[in-house]
Design an enzyme around this catalytic site. Structure first.
Site, mmCIF file in Angstrom:
data_model
loop_
_atom_site.group_PDB
_atom_site.id
_atom_site.type_symbol
_atom_site.label_atom_id
_atom_site.label_comp_id
_atom_site.label_asym_id
_atom_site.label_seq_id
_atom_site.Cartn_x
_atom_site.Cartn_y
_atom_site.Cartn_z
ATOM 1 N N HIS A 70 0.820 -1.212 0.000
ATOM 2 C CA HIS A 70 0.000 0.000 0.000
ATOM 3 C C HIS A 70 0.853 1.261 0.000
ATOM 4 O O HIS A 70 0.500 2.254 -0.636
ATOM 5 C CB HIS A 70 -0.910 -0.019 1.233
ATOM 6 C CG HIS A 70 -1.987 1.010 1.203
ATOM 7 N ND1 HIS A 70 -3.084 0.919 0.371
ATOM 8 C CD2 HIS A 70 -2.150 2.156 1.906
ATOM 9 C CE1 HIS A 70 -3.875 1.958 0.562
ATOM 10 N NE2 HIS A 70 -3.331 2.725 1.487
ATOM 11 N N HIS B 192 -10.186 2.803 -0.842
ATOM 12 C CA HIS B 192 -10.367 2.417 0.559
ATOM 13 C C HIS B 192 -11.182 1.131 0.568
ATOM 14 O O HIS B 192 -12.228 1.031 1.204
ATOM 15 C CB HIS B 192 -11.051 3.532 1.357
ATOM 16 C CG HIS B 192 -10.350 3.814 2.649
ATOM 17 N ND1 HIS B 192 -10.991 4.058 3.823
ATOM 18 C CD2 HIS B 192 -9.028 3.874 2.953
ATOM 19 C CE1 HIS B 192 -10.120 4.267 4.793
ATOM 20 N NE2 HIS B 192 -8.917 4.159 4.286
ATOM 21 N N HIS C 22 -10.401 -2.387 1.339
ATOM 22 C CA HIS C 22 -10.434 -3.347 2.440
ATOM 23 C C HIS C 22 -11.203 -2.807 3.651
ATOM 24 O O HIS C 22 -12.064 -3.502 4.193
ATOM 25 C CB HIS C 22 -9.004 -3.748 2.839
ATOM 26 C CG HIS C 22 -8.295 -4.580 1.813
ATOM 27 N ND1 HIS C 22 -7.942 -4.084 0.580
ATOM 28 C CD2 HIS C 22 -7.860 -5.871 1.842
ATOM 29 C CE1 HIS C 22 -7.324 -5.037 -0.108
ATOM 30 N NE2 HIS C 22 -7.274 -6.126 0.631
ATOM 31 N N ARG D 257 -8.183 15.403 2.055
ATOM 32 C CA ARG D 257 -6.942 15.919 2.667
ATOM 33 C C ARG D 257 -5.802 15.951 1.663
ATOM 34 O O ARG D 257 -4.997 16.886 1.665
ATOM 35 C CB ARG D 257 -6.549 15.082 3.890
ATOM 36 C CG ARG D 257 -7.298 15.418 5.138
ATOM 37 C CD ARG D 257 -6.616 14.860 6.388
ATOM 38 N NE ARG D 257 -6.318 13.441 6.273
ATOM 39 C CZ ARG D 257 -7.204 12.472 6.441
ATOM 40 N NH1 ARG D 257 -8.467 12.769 6.698
ATOM 41 N NH2 ARG D 257 -6.847 11.210 6.352
ATOM 42 N N ASP E 241 -0.318 15.148 4.642
ATOM 43 C CA ASP E 241 -1.410 14.640 5.471
ATOM 44 C C ASP E 241 -1.032 13.280 6.030
ATOM 45 O O ASP E 241 -0.180 12.580 5.487
ATOM 46 C CB ASP E 241 -2.708 14.564 4.667
ATOM 47 C CG ASP E 241 -2.865 13.254 3.931
ATOM 48 O OD1 ASP E 241 -3.771 12.489 4.283
ATOM 49 O OD2 ASP E 241 -2.079 13.005 3.003
ATOM 50 N N SER F 209 -4.065 -0.627 -5.696
ATOM 51 C CA SER F 209 -4.648 -1.479 -4.661
ATOM 52 C C SER F 209 -4.569 -2.923 -5.135
ATOM 53 O O SER F 209 -5.288 -3.324 -6.052
ATOM 54 C CB SER F 209 -6.104 -1.079 -4.397
ATOM 55 O OG SER F 209 -6.701 -1.967 -3.465
#
Length: 742
Positions: free
Chosen positions: A50, A96, A98, A117, A269, A534
């Site tokens: 990731h 996002h 999983h 962000r 961020d 991903s």
């Protein structure tokens, strides 16, 4: 000061952190000793798929990332593209997946928060959001629950934060039963000379923690996102982050206010791997070390360990390198907005990542090897296999009108109104086109005529059949959807969702899709400026359909001339730009074959990129000169679905001429590079003359009017009947009243 370790490092502990034995050996050779428990967690976070892109980095370099308008390409929080007049658009798409499967509301909500962000960290105010969602089969027992939670999470965060959701995708397939996809896109506006970057500069400068306090939520989230699911999935629920959009809104305003003071040297961020990743990236990019004192980190839970603080993925947090003389001014801004402001460390000149906690040094690692010099793999992959074409006598027939009615009311082709009406599509007051068309369009505030168009696209069944052509098609369709509004496509972001890269057949999908994406981006002058990979989207060895989502941005110079999909009036000519012989021919991998006959065999449609460019540029010029009254790209469902959607959007019917070839292929073939356009009677000659000069086939295939749609010799279907079928599926399904086979 000695390195403090609190837990023995065992093979089981190493494996539970997602590190392979050879990677652990590399760690031992790198630091010359056994890592501490905290250091093991840091390596696990930074070297996982990731954060490190270790399986994909080699291939991502093949993508075109530069262009005359590109201010910042991949490598920063988001891409930055010039839109003239001193303005730029900042955008990115991220997954996002999983977390959203485990905890759909919070997983989706924090996906939205994270991408917002990424955008405002660069100094941009978010102006638009999209989301591309993939769920399992509608009859799977978890699907309805996941749809409900994800849609509520996306809406709950985006609506509260105050950004309009202007587009996206929602599709269903059994291959997503165990791994749904939640790909979030955000775009913002900034001044081209006021972009903020994450590269730390200067030695001995304060490293400042900004935003919300740190808790235990999300610990290990990045590592979880780099692994397959199995029966232990429910145990991973604590690794899902919890978001607060109102805190994020305050963080946005505080950051943008702070950026105007000249206090910010670098800012990042805290997303995946939290404090670890943000600090390492800032230091490694700037060839600087970072020292952090965790006793100064604002926390909301007692007795947090160094490991937990370093790997927490608590939301709404930033890390900044600050000009020391601006400390009081900066602190006052964050206090005013009710946010934490704490100096938690400093930059150093020794290229070390040093962590202090309760008087002990709990980590001391080489920062470059953690960051941009992490491991990189050239994983084996198999040659691509292209399916054989369907024989002419192997195209099953059906009643054209009945097929149309079934397709417009099916799970994957019905209206998404149930979804997007839960999103605020109008907040900020600049939305010009809402979900349901080819692209969302948002006015550029402060400019009289300028607007931006946004679209996200991929056809996973094409990518499965032929990853190379499928990769090309994802880019081409995104480019086409932007063009269909009249926008000049500027640049794209990618979200590459695949299964386990350690399986050569999955790595082959990835490699060939990247090659196709790269070729299409080069041919269409559509560079990739940001993105996300991903991998490991598998459960018990069952991988998802390969889903390389492309999010694109286009510029409309005069939104008064913007095109829409709805028919404008009766008695206008319907033309097919980019028409192949016989209106359509490629029926393999079509929704007709899949949804009417249950077949997914045959090759994906070929994408002729020169043709795509030529037709798209021609259609865009027609729009700019006010020569067309409606435009719709022709994609899934072919000509039949495109015409039906235009009729449904307007309430005006259409009659399409009978084709000379097989009507099923003509109406439901998914040949690429086509647009349905309508032209008023007094403009037909001018449009035909332009087409002749450009060498473009632009046949008149029908006429608008009436209250029904008639395709060739098929029975008519009323627009009201089409609309009822189109609008019914989603609310009926979510109400629990739909039979599984629908």
């Amino acid at each position: 000061m000695t390195i403090s370790n609190t837990r023995p490092i065992t093979p089981d502990l190493i494996a539970s952190h997602g590190l392979k034995p050879d990677e652990y050996e590399r760690i031992l050779n790198l630091i010359g000793r056994e890592p501490t428990f905290t250091e093991l967690g840091i390596f696990s976070a930074m070297w996982n798929e990731h954060c490190s892109y270790k399986s994909s980095k080699k291939w991502l370099r093949m993508l075109p990332t530069k262009g005359p308008r590109v201010i910042q390409g991949p490598g920063e929080n988001a891409g930055v593209v010039d839109i003239d007049d001193g303005d730029c658009v900042v955008f990115k798409m991220e997954s996002h997946n999983h977390p959203s499967y485990i905890e759909p509301y919070q997983g989706a909500a924090t996906g939205v928060g994270g991408i917002l962000r990424d955008v405002f960290t660069m100094g941009a105010r978010p102006i638009a959001a999209m989301n591309a969602l993939r769920f399992g089969s509608p009859d799977h027992p978890k699907t309805r629950h996941l749809v409900s939670g994800v849609v509520a999470g996306v809406g709950g965060y985006g609506n509260s934060f105050g950004v309009p959701t202007v587009g996206g995708e929602v599709e269903f397939d059994a291959r997503y039963n165990g791994n749904i996809l939640v790909n979030a896109f955000a775009a913002g506006l900034a001044k081209s000379d006021a972009i903020f970057y994450s590269k730390a500069e200067g030695v001995g400068l304060p490293v400042v923690y900004l935003g919300a306090k740190t808790g235990r939520d999300g610990v290990g989230g990045a590592t979880m996102a780099s692994a397959e699911f199995d029966e232990s999935i429910e145990e991973k629920r604590p690794t899902v982050q919890v978001g607060d959009p109102f805190t994020e809104k305050c963080l946005l305003e505080a950051c943008l206010e702070l950026m105007q003071t000249g206090a910010v040297i670098a800012i990042q961020d805290m997303g995946a791997a939290g404090l670890t990743c943000s600090a390492v990236e800032m230091g490694a990019k700037g060839d600087l070390g970072i020292e952090l004192d965790l006793d100064k980190v604002p926390v909301r839970e007692e007795h947090m360990t160094a490991y937990e603080m370093m790997l927490s993925e608590s939301q709404e947090r930033m890390l900044m390198v600050l000009r020391p003389e601006k400390e009081e001014e900066a602190k006052a801004i964050f206090v005013k907005w009710g946010l934490d402001f704490a100096i938690v460390g400093k930059t150093t000149d020794d290229l070390r990542f040093r962590i202090l906690h309760q008087g002990d040094e709990v980590a001391n690692l080489p920062i470059k090897e953690l960051g941009d010099e992490a491991p990189e793999y050239d994983r084996p992959w198999t040659p691509a296999k292209t399916p054989s074409p369907l024989a002419t006598n192997d195209i099953p027939q059906a009643d054209v009108a009945e097929a149309l009615l079934k397709l417009v009311g099916s799970a994957n082709n019905s209206s998404r109104r149930w979804v997007y009406e839960q999103y605020d599509t109008l907040i900020q007051g600049n939305s010009l086109q809402l979900p349901g068309g080819d692209a969302g369009v948002v006015r550029v505030e402060g400019h009289a005529t300028k607007a931006l168009a946004f679209s996200s696209d991929v056809t996973p069944r094409y990518v499965e059949a032929d990853p190379y052509e499928g990769g090309k098609q994802a880019v081409a369709e995104c480019w086409r959807n932007l063009t269909a509004t009249g926008a000049l496509p500027l640049a794209a972001t990618d979200n590459l969702n695949f299964g386990n890269p350690e399986r050569p057949e999955i790595m082959s999908q990835f490699v060939h899709a990247i090659k196709g994406i790269g070729e299409a981006c080069r041919a269409l002058d559509f560079p990739i400026v940001s993105g996300n990979v991903s991998l490991y989207n598998e459960t018990n060895g069952q991988g998802i359909l390969p889903t390389p989502t492309i999010g694109g941005v286009g510029l409309i110079s005069d939104w008064a001339r913007m095109a829409r999909i709805r028919f404008a009036a009766a008695d206008e000519a319907i033309l097919l730009a980019g028409a192949p012989e016989g209106m359509g021919s490629h029926i393999a991998q079509s929704v007709y074959m899949r949804d009417i006959h249950g077949r997914t065999d045959g090759p994906a449609p070929h994408v002729d990129l020169a043709h795509e460019r030529k037709i798209g540029d021609f259609v865009r010029d027609l729009i700019a000169d006010g020569l067309v009254t409606a435009v719709h790209d022709c994609s899934s469902g072919g000509l039949a679905l495109a015409v039906a959607e235009m009729a449904i959007a307007s309430g005006i019917g259409a009659t399409i001429a009978a084709p000379e070839n097989d009507p099923i292929a003509a109406f439901y073939g998914e040949d690429q590079g086509r647009y349905v356009v309508t032209v008023a009677a007094d403009k037909i000659d001018a449009v035909a003359a332009r087409a002749a000069v450009a060498g473009i086939d632009l046949p008149v295939i029908g006429k608008t009017g009436g209250d029904s749609v008639k395709l060739g010799d098929a029975n008519t279907v009323s627009v009201n009947e089409l609309r009822s079928a189109h609008e019914a599926w989603f609310p009926t399904y979510m109400g629990g009243d739909l039979a599984p086979d629908n």
